[in-house]
Design a protein around this motif. Structure first.
Motif, PDB file in Angstrom:
ATOM      1  N   GLY A 107       0.828  -1.198   0.000  1.00  0.00           N
ATOM      2  CA  GLY A 107       0.000   0.000   0.000  1.00  0.00           C
ATOM      3  C   GLY A 107       0.862   1.246   0.000  1.00  0.00           C
ATOM      4  O   GLY A 107       2.100   1.183  -0.046  1.00  0.00           O
ATOM      5  N   LYS A 108       0.219   2.402   0.054  1.00  0.00           N
ATOM      6  CA  LYS A 108       0.927   3.681   0.046  1.00  0.00           C
ATOM      7  C   LYS A 108       1.861   3.833   1.242  1.00  0.00           C
ATOM      8  O   LYS A 108       2.846   4.556   1.175  1.00  0.00           O
ATOM      9  CB  LYS A 108      -0.076   4.834   0.010  1.00  0.00           C
ATOM     10  CG  LYS A 108      -0.832   4.902  -1.292  1.00  0.00           C
ATOM     11  CD  LYS A 108      -1.862   6.005  -1.296  1.00  0.00           C
ATOM     12  CE  LYS A 108      -2.619   5.964  -2.613  1.00  0.00           C
ATOM     13  NZ  LYS A 108      -3.738   6.881  -2.638  1.00  0.00           N
ATOM     14  N   ASP A 109       1.549   3.120   2.319  1.00  0.00           N
ATOM     15  CA  ASP A 109       2.381   3.185   3.528  1.00  0.00           C
ATOM     16  C   ASP A 109       3.595   2.258   3.462  1.00  0.00           C
ATOM     17  O   ASP A 109       4.394   2.196   4.383  1.00  0.00           O
ATOM     18  CB  ASP A 109       1.549   2.864   4.765  1.00  0.00           C
ATOM     19  CG  ASP A 109       0.942   1.462   4.735  1.00  0.00           C
ATOM     20  OD1 ASP A 109       1.171   0.710   3.760  1.00  0.00           O
ATOM     21  OD2 ASP A 109       0.225   1.129   5.697  1.00  0.00           O
ATOM     22  N   GLY A 110       3.720   1.510   2.352  1.00  0.00           N
ATOM     23  CA  GLY A 110       4.859   0.606   2.186  1.00  0.00           C
ATOM     24  C   GLY A 110       4.652  -0.775   2.790  1.00  0.00           C
ATOM     25  O   GLY A 110       5.512  -1.644   2.664  1.00  0.00           O
ATOM     26  N   LYS A 111       3.518  -0.989   3.448  1.00  0.00           N
ATOM     27  CA  LYS A 111       3.223  -2.292   4.055  1.00  0.00           C
ATOM     28  C   LYS A 111       2.380  -3.125   3.096  1.00  0.00           C
ATOM     29  O   LYS A 111       1.619  -2.594   2.298  1.00  0.00           O
ATOM     30  CB  LYS A 111       2.479  -2.103   5.380  1.00  0.00           C
ATOM     31  CG  LYS A 111       3.299  -1.394   6.439  1.00  0.00           C
ATOM     32  CD  LYS A 111       2.523  -1.258   7.721  1.00  0.00           C
ATOM     33  CE  LYS A 111       3.373  -0.520   8.761  1.00  0.00           C
ATOM     34  NZ  LYS A 111       2.635  -0.312  10.008  1.00  0.00           N
ATOM     35  N   LEU A 112       2.551  -4.454   3.198  1.00  0.00           N
ATOM     36  CA  LEU A 112       1.766  -5.354   2.355  1.00  0.00           C
ATOM     37  C   LEU A 112       0.284  -5.238   2.684  1.00  0.00           C
ATOM     38  O   LEU A 112      -0.099  -5.197   3.858  1.00  0.00           O
ATOM     39  CB  LEU A 112       2.215  -6.801   2.549  1.00  0.00           C
ATOM     40  CG  LEU A 112       3.561  -7.193   1.949  1.00  0.00           C
ATOM     41  CD1 LEU A 112       3.898  -8.645   2.311  1.00  0.00           C
ATOM     42  CD2 LEU A 112       3.549  -7.029   0.442  1.00  0.00           C
ATOM     43  N   ILE A 113      -0.524  -5.176   1.633  1.00  0.00           N
ATOM     44  CA  ILE A 113      -1.977  -5.204   1.799  1.00  0.00           C
ATOM     45  C   ILE A 113      -2.353  -6.662   2.054  1.00  0.00           C
ATOM     46  O   ILE A 113      -1.978  -7.539   1.275  1.00  0.00           O
ATOM     47  CB  ILE A 113      -2.683  -4.663   0.534  1.00  0.00           C
ATOM     48  CG1 ILE A 113      -2.284  -3.204   0.293  1.00  0.00           C
ATOM     49  CG2 ILE A 113      -4.197  -4.811   0.652  1.00  0.00           C
ATOM     50  CD1 ILE A 113      -2.718  -2.672  -1.064  1.00  0.00           C
ATOM     51  N   PRO A 114      -3.077  -6.949   3.132  1.00  0.00           N
ATOM     52  CA  PRO A 114      -3.422  -8.346   3.442  1.00  0.00           C
ATOM     53  C   PRO A 114      -4.233  -8.994   2.319  1.00  0.00           C
ATOM     54  O   PRO A 114      -5.013  -8.323   1.642  1.00  0.00           O
ATOM     55  CB  PRO A 114      -4.268  -8.243   4.714  1.00  0.00           C
ATOM     56  CG  PRO A 114      -3.967  -6.908   5.289  1.00  0.00           C
ATOM     57  CD  PRO A 114      -3.603  -6.022   4.128  1.00  0.00           C
ATOM     58  N   PRO A 115      -4.073 -10.296   2.118  1.00  0.00           N
ATOM     59  CA  PRO A 115      -4.837 -10.974   1.078  1.00  0.00           C
ATOM     60  C   PRO A 115      -6.339 -10.900   1.349  1.00  0.00           C
ATOM     61  O   PRO A 115      -6.774 -11.035   2.494  1.00  0.00           O
ATOM     62  CB  PRO A 115      -4.342 -12.422   1.119  1.00  0.00           C
ATOM     63  CG  PRO A 115      -3.465 -12.551   2.295  1.00  0.00           C
ATOM     64  CD  PRO A 115      -3.183 -11.191   2.837  1.00  0.00           C
TER      65      PRO A 115
END
Length: 104
Positions: free
Chosen positions: A34-42
């Motif tokens: 995401g925009k925050d650099g963290k993986l978007i959960p499946p």
């Protein structure tokens, strides 16, 4: 939880019914940041089913490789104008949606 929407259009001609469906769903794979650099959960549809007058005519097993807001088109023998077509799905978070429409 997001608002899930299913748009279905079904027509019949010459003894063959054609069904088209657009399913509003994020279909997140779990591999995109995401925009925050963290993986978007499946978050994706696992099983989708279509019925004609309550009888299963198509079952699909989907996964994270299916695109956002998936579109599906298929045909089956039988069906008459006014008959109900049902569609339902279950995703990997246990969320569900279903609806039905009449064949035109």
């Amino acid at each position: 939880m997001m608002a899930h929407q299913i748009l279905v259009h079904a027509t019949t001609s010459g003894g063959v019914t054609t069904v088209e469906a657009l399913i509003k769903h994020p279909m997140d794979s779990g591999f995109v940041k995401g925009k925050d650099g963290k993986l978007i959960p499946p978050h994706y549809i696992e099983v989708v089913e279509f019925t004609h007058k309550g009888k299963l005519v198509l079952r699909g097993f989907w996964g994270p490789a299916v695109s956002k807001n998936p579109f599906i088109r298929f045909s089956f023998k039988g069906g008459a104008s006014g008959d109900p077509i049902g569609v339902s799905w279950v995703d990997n978070k246990g969320e569900t949606a279903s609806m039905s429409a009449a064949i035109m």
